[in-house]
Design an enzyme around this catalytic site. Structure first.
Site, PDB file in Angstrom:
ATOM      1  N   CYS A 114       0.850  -1.185   0.000  1.00  0.00           N
ATOM      2  CA  CYS A 114       0.000   0.000   0.000  1.00  0.00           C
ATOM      3  C   CYS A 114       0.889   1.240   0.000  1.00  0.00           C
ATOM      4  CB  CYS A 114      -0.891  -0.002   1.249  1.00  0.00           C
ATOM      5  SG  CYS A 114      -2.053   1.376   1.339  1.00  0.00           S
ATOM      6  N   HIS A 157      -9.279  -3.470  -2.739  1.00  0.00           N
ATOM      7  CA  HIS A 157      -8.260  -2.789  -1.926  1.00  0.00           C
ATOM      8  C   HIS A 157      -8.623  -1.311  -1.780  1.00  0.00           C
ATOM      9  CE1 HIS A 157      -3.929  -1.984  -0.682  1.00  0.00           C
ATOM     10  NE2 HIS A 157      -4.335  -0.777  -1.028  1.00  0.00           N
ATOM     11  N   GLU A 158      -9.078  -0.714  -2.890  1.00  0.00           N
ATOM     12  CA  GLU A 158      -9.423   0.721  -2.853  1.00  0.00           C
ATOM     13  C   GLU A 158     -10.687   0.988  -2.052  1.00  0.00           C
ATOM     14  OE1 GLU A 158      -6.045   0.823  -4.803  1.00  0.00           O
ATOM     15  OE2 GLU A 158      -7.041   2.389  -3.647  1.00  0.00           O
ATOM     16  N   HIS A 161     -10.165   1.181   1.573  1.00  0.00           N
ATOM     17  CA  HIS A 161      -9.675   2.470   2.054  1.00  0.00           C
ATOM     18  C   HIS A 161     -10.826   3.413   2.384  1.00  0.00           C
ATOM     19  CE1 HIS A 161      -5.333   2.231   1.886  1.00  0.00           C
ATOM     20  NE2 HIS A 161      -5.304   1.922   0.601  1.00  0.00           N
TER      21      HIS A 161
HETATM   22  O1  LIG Z   1      -4.609   2.063  -2.285  1.00  0.00           O
HETATM   23  C1  LIG Z   1      -3.844   1.996  -3.263  1.00  0.00           C
HETATM   24  N1  LIG Z   1      -2.550   1.710  -3.092  1.00  0.00           N
HETATM   25  O2  LIG Z   1      -2.088   1.624  -1.838  1.00  0.00           O
HETATM   26  C2  LIG Z   1      -1.667   1.395  -4.201  1.00  0.00           C
HETATM   27  C3  LIG Z   1      -1.476  -0.105  -4.314  1.00  0.00           C
HETATM   28  C4  LIG Z   1      -2.762  -0.785  -4.761  1.00  0.00           C
HETATM   29  C5  LIG Z   1      -2.609  -2.277  -5.079  1.00  0.00           C
HETATM   30  C6  LIG Z   1      -2.004  -3.124  -3.950  1.00  0.00           C
HETATM   31  C7  LIG Z   1      -2.584  -4.517  -4.159  1.00  0.00           C
HETATM   32  C8  LIG Z   1      -3.833  -4.368  -4.963  1.00  0.00           C
HETATM   33  C9  LIG Z   1      -3.980  -2.910  -5.331  1.00  0.00           C
HETATM   34  C10 LIG Z   1      -0.362  -0.323  -5.328  1.00  0.00           C
HETATM   35  O3  LIG Z   1      -0.541  -0.033  -6.491  1.00  0.00           O
HETATM   36  N2  LIG Z   1       0.849  -0.788  -4.902  1.00  0.00           N
HETATM   37  N3  LIG Z   1       1.054  -1.130  -3.597  1.00  0.00           N
HETATM   38  C11 LIG Z   1       2.361  -0.793  -2.999  1.00  0.00           C
HETATM   39  C12 LIG Z   1       3.528  -0.883  -3.906  1.00  0.00           C
HETATM   40  C13 LIG Z   1       3.185  -1.550  -5.182  1.00  0.00           C
HETATM   41  C14 LIG Z   1       1.963  -0.937  -5.839  1.00  0.00           C
HETATM   42  C15 LIG Z   1       1.602  -1.760  -7.045  1.00  0.00           C
HETATM   43  O4  LIG Z   1       0.961  -2.775  -6.917  1.00  0.00           O
HETATM   44  N4  LIG Z   1       2.032  -1.210  -8.203  1.00  0.00           N
HETATM   45  C16 LIG Z   1       1.879  -1.750  -9.464  1.00  0.00           C
HETATM   46  C17 LIG Z   1       1.414  -3.041  -9.703  1.00  0.00           C
HETATM   47  C18 LIG Z   1       1.302  -3.459 -11.041  1.00  0.00           C
HETATM   48  C19 LIG Z   1       1.647  -2.596 -12.045  1.00  0.00           C
HETATM   49  C20 LIG Z   1       2.099  -1.321 -11.733  1.00  0.00           C
HETATM   50  N5  LIG Z   1       2.215  -0.913 -10.444  1.00  0.00           N
HETATM   51 NI    NI Z   2      -3.624   1.194  -0.479  1.00  0.00          NI
END
Ligand SMILES: O=CN(O)C[C@@H](CC1CCCC1)C(=O)N1NCCC[C@H]1C(=O)Nc1ccccn1
Ligand code: NI
EC number: 3.5.1.88
Length: 187
Positions: A114, A157-158, A161
């Site tokens: 996250c 996940h969203e 939140h």
């Molecule tokens: O609430 C929203 N958040 O906290 C951003 C989160 C949301 C995802 C986490 C799991 C399901 C949704 C997020 O995107 N990440 N989590 C932290 C670092 C990595 C990043 C990620 O998965 N990046 C990514 C993945 C594929 C392609 C491009 N980028």
């Molecule tokens: Ni998140």
């Protein structure tokens, strides 16, 4: 423009609050916010801009992560193959609501992270594999869509939140990698 400085981290009470529905028709400020949230996701997935702006790549963002306790999320899930640049899901969603879901559960094999959590929390985050979702889109039109697998995980996940739920709330404290029978592990 939204940068990592605008993203609040765990400990900020807004991440544990239940966010308020936005009014429909959408207020200009809510439309503008949605646009900026989507722009952040685009920038965060652009290697040059992400490097320039010091962004962690993200596929989703919820308004509470910006210390704005409103039921607004943005998701931008890339297709994954460079040939087909079309994202598999790209939308700003106002007042998203899960109407129904599959009995089948699923989790990401890699676990979850996250942007509001500056630490690794290992373990399976078990969610619904398929969801039927309603939301108001950026044009103010009510939408009803069905999602499955990775896209469904991202949206859940969203929406968590918006309800003050963090991904690690779902991880089994005794055995983070415990899995009930039949849970689909998405790699
Ligand atoms: O609430 C929203 N958040 O906290 C951003 C989160 C949301 C995802 C986490 C799991 C399901 C949704 C997020 O995107 N990440 N989590 C932290 C670092 C990595 C990043 C990620 O998965 N990046 C990514 C993945 C594929 C392609 C491009 N980028
Ligand atoms: Ni998140």
């Amino acid at each position: 423009m939204i940068t990592m400085d605008n993203i609040i981290r765990e400990g900020n009470p807004t991440l544990r609050a239940v966010a308020k529905e936005v009014t429909v028709p959408l207020a200009d400020e809510d439309i503008t916010l949605g646009t900026e949230m989507m722009e952040f996701l685009h920038n965060s997935q652009d290697p040059v801009k992400a490097e320039e702006l010091g962004l962690r790549g993200g596929v989703g963002l919820a308004a509470p992560q910006l210390d704005i306790s409103k039921r607004i999320i943005a998701v931008h899930v890339p297709s994954g193959d460079l040939e087909n640049p079309e994202p598999t899901l790209s939308a700003v969603m106002y007042n998203p609501k899960i109407l129904s879901h599959s009995v089948q559960d699923a989790c990401l094999g890699e676990g979850e992270g996250c942007l509001s959590v500056d630490r690794e929390v290992p373990g399976y985050v078990v969610r619904h594999n398929k969801i039927t979702l309603s939301y108001v889109d950026a044009a103010g039109v009510k939408q009803k869509i069905r999602l499955k697998n990775y896209e469904a995980i991202v949206v859940q996940h969203e929406i968590d939140h918006l309800n003050g739920v963090m991904f690690y709330d779902h991880i089994n404290a005794e055995n983070p990698y415990a899995l009930q029978d039949g849970v689909l592990v998405i790699e």
